[in-house]
Scaffold this active site. Structure first.
Site, mmCIF file in Angstrom:
data_model
loop_
_atom_site.group_PDB
_atom_site.id
_atom_site.type_symbol
_atom_site.label_atom_id
_atom_site.label_comp_id
_atom_site.label_asym_id
_atom_site.label_seq_id
_atom_site.Cartn_x
_atom_site.Cartn_y
_atom_site.Cartn_z
ATOM 1 N N ASN A 76 36.135 34.483 -7.408
ATOM 2 C CA ASN A 76 35.878 35.924 -7.449
ATOM 3 C C ASN A 76 36.007 36.458 -6.028
ATOM 4 O O ASN A 76 35.167 36.191 -5.181
ATOM 5 C CB ASN A 76 34.451 36.154 -7.996
ATOM 6 C CG ASN A 76 34.010 37.597 -7.856
ATOM 7 O OD1 ASN A 76 34.834 38.500 -7.673
ATOM 8 N ND2 ASN A 76 32.709 37.830 -7.954
ATOM 9 N N TRP A 77 37.070 37.218 -5.794
ATOM 10 C CA TRP A 77 37.350 37.687 -4.429
ATOM 11 C C TRP A 77 36.563 38.948 -4.076
ATOM 12 O O TRP A 77 36.692 39.450 -2.954
ATOM 13 C CB TRP A 77 38.856 37.930 -4.249
ATOM 14 C CG TRP A 77 39.679 36.666 -4.318
ATOM 15 C CD1 TRP A 77 39.217 35.384 -4.494
ATOM 16 C CD2 TRP A 77 41.101 36.556 -4.201
ATOM 17 N NE1 TRP A 77 40.260 34.495 -4.503
ATOM 18 C CE2 TRP A 77 41.442 35.192 -4.323
ATOM 19 C CE3 TRP A 77 42.141 37.482 -4.015
ATOM 20 C CZ2 TRP A 77 42.755 34.725 -4.261
ATOM 21 C CZ3 TRP A 77 43.447 37.020 -3.951
ATOM 22 C CH2 TRP A 77 43.750 35.661 -4.066
ATOM 23 N N LYS A 78 35.819 39.478 -5.020
ATOM 24 C CA LYS A 78 34.987 40.664 -4.774
ATOM 25 C C LYS A 78 35.815 41.771 -4.087
ATOM 26 O O LYS A 78 36.990 41.920 -4.373
ATOM 27 C CB LYS A 78 33.751 40.284 -3.946
ATOM 28 C CG LYS A 78 33.009 39.084 -4.520
ATOM 29 C CD LYS A 78 31.644 38.915 -3.937
ATOM 30 C CE LYS A 78 31.044 37.615 -4.441
ATOM 31 N NZ LYS A 78 29.621 37.530 -4.286
ATOM 32 N N SER A 110 26.754 30.048 -4.554
ATOM 33 C CA SER A 110 26.903 29.187 -3.368
ATOM 34 C C SER A 110 27.513 27.826 -3.673
ATOM 35 O O SER A 110 27.112 26.808 -3.087
ATOM 36 C CB SER A 110 25.557 29.042 -2.640
ATOM 37 O OG SER A 110 25.122 30.315 -2.188
ATOM 38 N N GLY A 162 32.328 32.662 -5.210
ATOM 39 C CA GLY A 162 32.592 33.842 -4.395
ATOM 40 C C GLY A 162 33.117 33.433 -3.026
ATOM 41 O O GLY A 162 34.313 33.210 -2.836
ATOM 42 N N GLY A 163 32.208 33.288 -2.071
ATOM 43 C CA GLY A 163 32.566 33.031 -0.666
ATOM 44 C C GLY A 163 33.600 31.930 -0.464
ATOM 45 O O GLY A 163 34.566 32.117 0.276
ATOM 46 N N GLU A 199 24.735 32.617 -13.253
ATOM 47 C CA GLU A 199 24.703 32.827 -11.811
ATOM 48 C C GLU A 199 23.317 33.314 -11.405
ATOM 49 O O GLU A 199 23.037 34.522 -11.489
ATOM 50 C CB GLU A 199 25.742 33.874 -11.410
ATOM 51 C CG GLU A 199 27.163 33.483 -11.734
ATOM 52 C CD GLU A 199 28.138 34.190 -10.815
ATOM 53 O OE1 GLU A 199 28.866 33.503 -10.098
ATOM 54 O OE2 GLU A 199 28.151 35.434 -10.793
ATOM 55 N N HIS A 219 28.758 40.887 -13.665
ATOM 56 C CA HIS A 219 28.374 40.156 -12.450
ATOM 57 C C HIS A 219 27.076 40.781 -11.916
ATOM 58 O O HIS A 219 26.879 41.991 -12.017
ATOM 59 C CB HIS A 219 29.501 40.264 -11.427
ATOM 60 C CG HIS A 219 29.301 39.393 -10.234
ATOM 61 N ND1 HIS A 219 28.443 39.734 -9.205
ATOM 62 C CD2 HIS A 219 29.809 38.174 -9.911
ATOM 63 C CE1 HIS A 219 28.443 38.757 -8.296
ATOM 64 N NE2 HIS A 219 29.267 37.804 -8.701
ATOM 65 N N GLU A 250 26.187 41.639 -9.085
ATOM 66 C CA GLU A 250 26.383 42.757 -8.154
ATOM 67 C C GLU A 250 26.669 44.048 -8.919
ATOM 68 O O GLU A 250 26.300 45.136 -8.490
ATOM 69 C CB GLU A 250 27.509 42.426 -7.160
ATOM 70 C CG GLU A 250 27.043 41.384 -6.146
ATOM 71 C CD GLU A 250 28.137 40.501 -5.588
ATOM 72 O OE1 GLU A 250 29.326 40.817 -5.747
ATOM 73 O OE2 GLU A 250 27.782 39.462 -4.990
ATOM 74 N N GLY A 281 25.797 34.172 -2.769
ATOM 75 C CA GLY A 281 26.076 34.605 -1.397
ATOM 76 C C GLY A 281 24.945 34.291 -0.428
ATOM 77 O O GLY A 281 24.938 34.791 0.692
HETATM 78 C C1 PEP Z 1 29.931 35.104 -7.108
HETATM 79 O O1 PEP Z 1 30.272 36.103 -6.507
HETATM 80 O O2 PEP Z 1 30.094 35.054 -8.326
HETATM 81 C C2 PEP Z 1 29.330 34.005 -6.360
HETATM 82 C C3 PEP Z 1 28.853 33.003 -7.033
HETATM 83 O O3 PEP Z 1 29.317 34.107 -4.976
HETATM 84 P P1 PEP Z 1 29.022 32.903 -3.935
HETATM 85 O O4 PEP Z 1 29.818 31.715 -4.382
HETATM 86 O O5 PEP Z 1 29.440 33.429 -2.611
HETATM 87 O O6 PEP Z 1 27.543 32.621 -4.010
#
Ligand code: PEP
Length: 251
Positions: free
Chosen positions: A9-11, A212, A233-234, A166, A94, A96, A172
């Site tokens: 997920n590049w957000k 993470s 994500g990251g 999640e 998500h 966010e 994050g």
């Molecule tokens: C996400 O955005 O779905 C996520 C899990 O982010 P991260 O891996 O950075 O925690």
């Protein structure tokens, strides 16, 4: 047997040219992956990334969509618009989106149904906050979020979704759930599905863990019975770390 899925997920990161460059590197490095691979660029980069990945098995997803087909909804994007770009997957609900854009359980369920009606595979996200976990409400919250989605779907439709667990406190933050903590919730989600739509659907449906996930913790998570992949994500924003996750069996 459920085939694993590693999803990035590049957000709200990557201009179009950056997205094309990253997708090209992932395309080169993903060959021989033990899992399905999916990336979710921002809306502006969807069409060019689809074109880079044409003819490969790497799937492309949007990060959100509206539940209506069209209408006076300024700033929104619909399922037929995604289909028109050959985008056949979408991340929905998500944390966010729930936290900053007031998405509700009912809204996420409605979007999940709308995606299926348009032959788009939804990855519908659920997860508890730190306060909810610390007050012992994790299973109540997850049960409510999952059941609201399942209630909107027929049995046949439920076989076509992916659920992502999640925990909000792990997104994050660098704080990953332990494989055992994640497994406990994944097993609970599978039980909810079995109660609602039967064991066959529950056994077939993929449940991803997100929060993470990094090359140094992916193997432990992926070794759990009910963890069928990762939503990342990251670590999906750089080719080397994402490709290390895609080849999690080599970590
Ligand atoms: C996400 O955005 O779905 C996520 C899990 O982010 P991260 O891996 O950075 O925690």
């Amino acid at each position: 047997m459920r085939r694993a899925l590693i999803a990035g997920n590049w957000k709200m990161y990557k201009t179009t040219s950056e997205a094309v460059a990253l997708a090209s590197e992932i395309k080169k490095g993903a060959a021989g992956a033990p899992s399905d691979v999916l990336i979710a660029p921002p809306f502006t980069a969807l069409a060019p990334v689809v074109s880079v990945l044409e003819g490969t098995s790497i799937a492309v997803a949007a990060q959100n969509m509206h539940f209506e087909k069209e209408g006076a909804f300024t700033g929104e994007v619909s399922a037929p618009m995604l289909k028109d770009l050959k985008v056949a997957n979408v991340i929905l609900g998500h944390s966010e989106r729930r936290q900053y854009f007031a998405e509700t359980d009912e809204g996420v369920a409605r979007k999940t149904k709308a995606a299926l009606d348009n032959e788009i595979m939804p990855i519908s996200c659920v997860g508890e906050t730190l306060a909810e976990r610390e007050s012992g409400k994790t299973m109540d919250v997850i049960g409510r979020q999952v059941n609201t989605i399942l209630k909107a779907l027929t049995i046949a439709e439920s076989t076509r979704i992916v659920i992502a667990y999640e925990p909000v406190w792990a997104i994050g933050t660098g704080k990953v759930a332990t494989p055992e903590q994640a497994q406990e919730v994944h097993a609970f989600i599978r039980q909810c599905i079995a109660k609602f739509h039967g064991a066959q659907v529950a056994d077939a449906l993929r449940i991803l863990y997100g929060g993470s996930v990094k090359p140094d913790n992916v193997k432990g998570l992926m070794s759990q019975t009910d963890i069928d992949g990762a939503l990342v994500g990251g670590a999906s924003l750089k080719a080397d770390s994402f490709l290390n996750l895609v080849h999690y069996d080599k970590q």
